[in-house]
Write an enzyme that holds these catalytic residues in place. Structure first.
Site, PDB file in Angstrom:
ATOM      1  N   PHE A 118       0.816  -1.220   0.000  1.00  0.00           N
ATOM      2  CA  PHE A 118       0.000   0.000   0.000  1.00  0.00           C
ATOM      3  C   PHE A 118       0.846   1.265   0.000  1.00  0.00           C
ATOM      4  O   PHE A 118       0.377   2.341  -0.395  1.00  0.00           O
ATOM      5  CB  PHE A 118      -0.963  -0.008   1.194  1.00  0.00           C
ATOM      6  CG  PHE A 118      -0.398   0.516   2.490  1.00  0.00           C
ATOM      7  CD1 PHE A 118      -0.655   1.813   2.900  1.00  0.00           C
ATOM      8  CD2 PHE A 118       0.354  -0.299   3.316  1.00  0.00           C
ATOM      9  CE1 PHE A 118      -0.155   2.299   4.105  1.00  0.00           C
ATOM     10  CE2 PHE A 118       0.850   0.170   4.519  1.00  0.00           C
ATOM     11  CZ  PHE A 118       0.595   1.475   4.912  1.00  0.00           C
ATOM     12  N   LYS A 119       2.097   1.160   0.386  1.00  0.00           N
ATOM     13  CA  LYS A 119       2.951   2.345   0.417  1.00  0.00           C
ATOM     14  C   LYS A 119       3.122   2.966  -0.962  1.00  0.00           C
ATOM     15  O   LYS A 119       3.406   4.152  -1.095  1.00  0.00           O
ATOM     16  CB  LYS A 119       4.327   1.983   0.995  1.00  0.00           C
ATOM     17  CG  LYS A 119       4.293   1.302   2.364  1.00  0.00           C
ATOM     18  CD  LYS A 119       3.727   2.192   3.447  1.00  0.00           C
ATOM     19  CE  LYS A 119       3.556   1.476   4.769  1.00  0.00           C
ATOM     20  NZ  LYS A 119       4.766   1.173   5.484  1.00  0.00           N
ATOM     21  N   ASP A 120       2.925   2.152  -2.022  1.00  0.00           N
ATOM     22  CA  ASP A 120       3.027   2.695  -3.378  1.00  0.00           C
ATOM     23  C   ASP A 120       1.987   3.784  -3.641  1.00  0.00           C
ATOM     24  O   ASP A 120       2.222   4.687  -4.446  1.00  0.00           O
ATOM     25  CB  ASP A 120       2.834   1.592  -4.428  1.00  0.00           C
ATOM     26  CG  ASP A 120       4.020   0.649  -4.520  1.00  0.00           C
ATOM     27  OD1 ASP A 120       5.163   1.116  -4.342  1.00  0.00           O
ATOM     28  OD2 ASP A 120       3.804  -0.548  -4.775  1.00  0.00           O
ATOM     29  N   THR A 153       7.688   0.372   3.426  1.00  0.00           N
ATOM     30  CA  THR A 153       7.991   1.761   3.089  1.00  0.00           C
ATOM     31  C   THR A 153       9.326   1.873   2.366  1.00  0.00           C
ATOM     32  O   THR A 153       9.466   2.636   1.408  1.00  0.00           O
ATOM     33  CB  THR A 153       8.012   2.641   4.359  1.00  0.00           C
ATOM     34  OG1 THR A 153       6.700   2.711   4.888  1.00  0.00           O
ATOM     35  CG2 THR A 153       8.485   4.047   4.042  1.00  0.00           C
TER      36      THR A 153
END
Length: 507
Positions: A118-120, A153
């Site tokens: 999800f950090k993308d 991250t």
């Protein structure tokens, strides 16, 4: 709903009177007093705005939401940033952040970007926002991004900032504290402006070291003499947090389009939570007017947030556990500071609590504030054993493969519904591809993994999963390890100075 013709300013959670435009706040990362930048006003939207998102692409939705916060960026600048971040084949799905029906729940999949996490969603955009900000402000210094990562991250930031002019990036990760796939993703990272260094400690050691470096005036002056200033890509940076607000609005718009909910109907989100940034973005969306009933905070055995949201006492003085959901193996949740500010609007109190946390390892916000927080938040945690059982159960019932972080959220969502009887539609936030944690997932599904290499495990999981192996993970088979640095928490400054003094960086 039209954006007001004002420039939204940002200031510190801890009382520093300095007010910055969003571009300068994004470059700075952390406020001078150690606090986090927050908007001085909360943009508001109505249902007409939200319903207007239904027919838009993810990129167009992002432009609408971001434009409410990043008011010093022109519409053209934002459109360029968003297109470079999300288009051009960077994501493996047209929806970018698709919502899938799984049983009676919905799953918001945030891992279709280049690093399968999800950090993308934020770290493809932050480099574009920062690069644009450097041009807008006429900044001549080079920016050195420092990142502490519990797994996801680091790779997302490395990939996002790779070879971005005028910026270099250094990532610290806990040695032995990330999955083998996560480690390989970082150690094979290409780019002339990147560095990856393991820290002989846990994530909190790495994160505390980065914060210490940011707060070291003499060290920062020594860097400034080299024409370098520090900034952050962790969710302490407003430019990391604000893109995450977008996918809450996007999910609601998709649920409206699917007929799953009616306009104005409040829904619940359960979020696997470590540094509190992902769930805080949901809080911002709710404050803006998105119909959110409850935000359920899901933790693993490092359940410091569960205890805080139940008691009002934040106490990091506890055992640290390495779990099968390593991106949540965190005892100091930095973004909680922003929530405390928005709930109290009292910077002196926030500064005092953060000082107590640093000096005594704990603070107590009191029963009155706790009750206010609990109006929006609910919390529970899940053991590794229950997480594995959840992966197996969801697969058995729905033939859906969840990674351990998603399973923590699913399990806690079920606990919440059983404890409260809440019938609002539940969205489980899925933060990583199961392929990133193939060993743990296959163990949960009863497949032998002992002594089997990572890439054979990828193939094994592919046989049980409808989604193909992401290209970024499949390509690791052929990539060479490029980074082998290791340092102790106490010598992180030395490692940073060595990298800052190196010549191999894009100009």
């Amino acid at each position: 709903m039209k954006k007001e013709a004002i420039v939204l300013k940002y200031s510190s959670t801890r009382g520093n009177a300095e007010q910055l435009d969003s571009a300068k706040a994004i470059i700075r990362g952390l406020a001078a007093d150690g606090g986090l930048f927050v908007p001085d006003a909360m943009p508001q939207v109505d249902m007409a705005f939200i319903e207007g998102l239904k027919a838009l692409s993810y990129e167009e939705r992002a432009e609408k939401v971001l434009g409410l916060f990043l008011t010093d960026y022109t519409a053209e600048e934002l459109a360029g940033c968003v297109t470079r971040a999300y288009a051009n084949g960077r994501f493996d799905t047209e929806k970018r952040a698709p919502v899938k029906a799984v049983g009676e729940k919905s799953v918001l999949e945030l891992w279709h970007g280049p690093t399968s996490a999800f950090k993308d969603m934020a770290l493809q955009l932050l480099p574009q926002l920062m690069s644009t900000a450097l041009k807008k402000t006429g900044e001549k210094d080079e920016v050195l991004i420092l990142v502490a990562t519990s797994g996801d991250t680091g790779k997302a930031a490395l990939e996002g900032f790779r070879d971005v002019p005028q910026i270099r990036i250094m990532v610290f990760y806990p040695q032995g504290g990330v999955s083998r796939i996560q480690q390989l993703q970082m150690l094979t990272q290409e780019g002339s402006n990147v560095n990856v260094t393991a820290v002989t400690g846990n994530f909190d050691d790495a994160q505390s070291g980065v914060k210490r470096i940011f707060g070291d005036k003499d060290f920062n002056e020594a860097l400034a003499a080299k024409g370098i200033r520090l900034s952050s890509a962790n969710s302490i940076n407003w430019g990391r947090l604000v893109p995450q607000i977008v996918y809450y609005f996007s999910a609601y718009a998709d649920l409206l389009s699917a007929g799953t909910i009616e306009p104005g109907e409040a829904i619940d989100f359960t979020v696997p939570t470590g540094n509190f940034g992902d769930i805080l973005a949901g809080f911002y969306a709710k404050c803006m007017g998105l119909p959110v009933h409850k935000l359920i905070c899901a933790s693993n055995a490092n359940n410091v947030l569960t205890d805080f949201l139940r008691t009002g006492v934040y106490d990091r003085q506890r055992d640290f556990f390495k779990t099968i959901s390593p991106s949540m193996d965190i005892l100091i949740s930095s973004n909680l500071e922003r929530l405390l500010y928005h709930m109290t609007e009292d910077k002196e109190k926030v500064a005092s609590w953060m000082q107590q946390l640093q000096q005594q390892g704990r603070y107590d916000v009191g029963s009155e504030l706790l009750a206010k927080i609990q109006e929006t938040f609910w919390a529970d945690w899940t053991s590794d054993e229950d997480t594995e059982a959840c992966i197996a159960e969801v697969y058995r019932k729905h033939h859906y493969v969840a990674d351990p972080h998603t399973a923590v959220a699913w399990s806690v969502a079920e606990k919440y519904q059983q404890a409260t009887g809440d019938a609002h539609h539940m969205v489980v936030v899925s933060t990583a591809s199961p392929y990133k944690f193939n060993g743990s997932v296959l163990d949960a599904l009863g497949v032998k993994t002992q002594g089997v290499d990572e890439f054979t495990l990828l193939d094994e999981l592919q046989q049980r999963n409808e989604d193909p192996i992401p290209e970024g993970l499949a390509s690791l088979r052929k990539k060479a390890v490029r980074h082998d640095g290791v340092c102790a928490p106490a010598t992180m400054e030395k490692a940073v100075m060595l990298f800052a003094s190196a010549d191999s960086v894009q100009k």
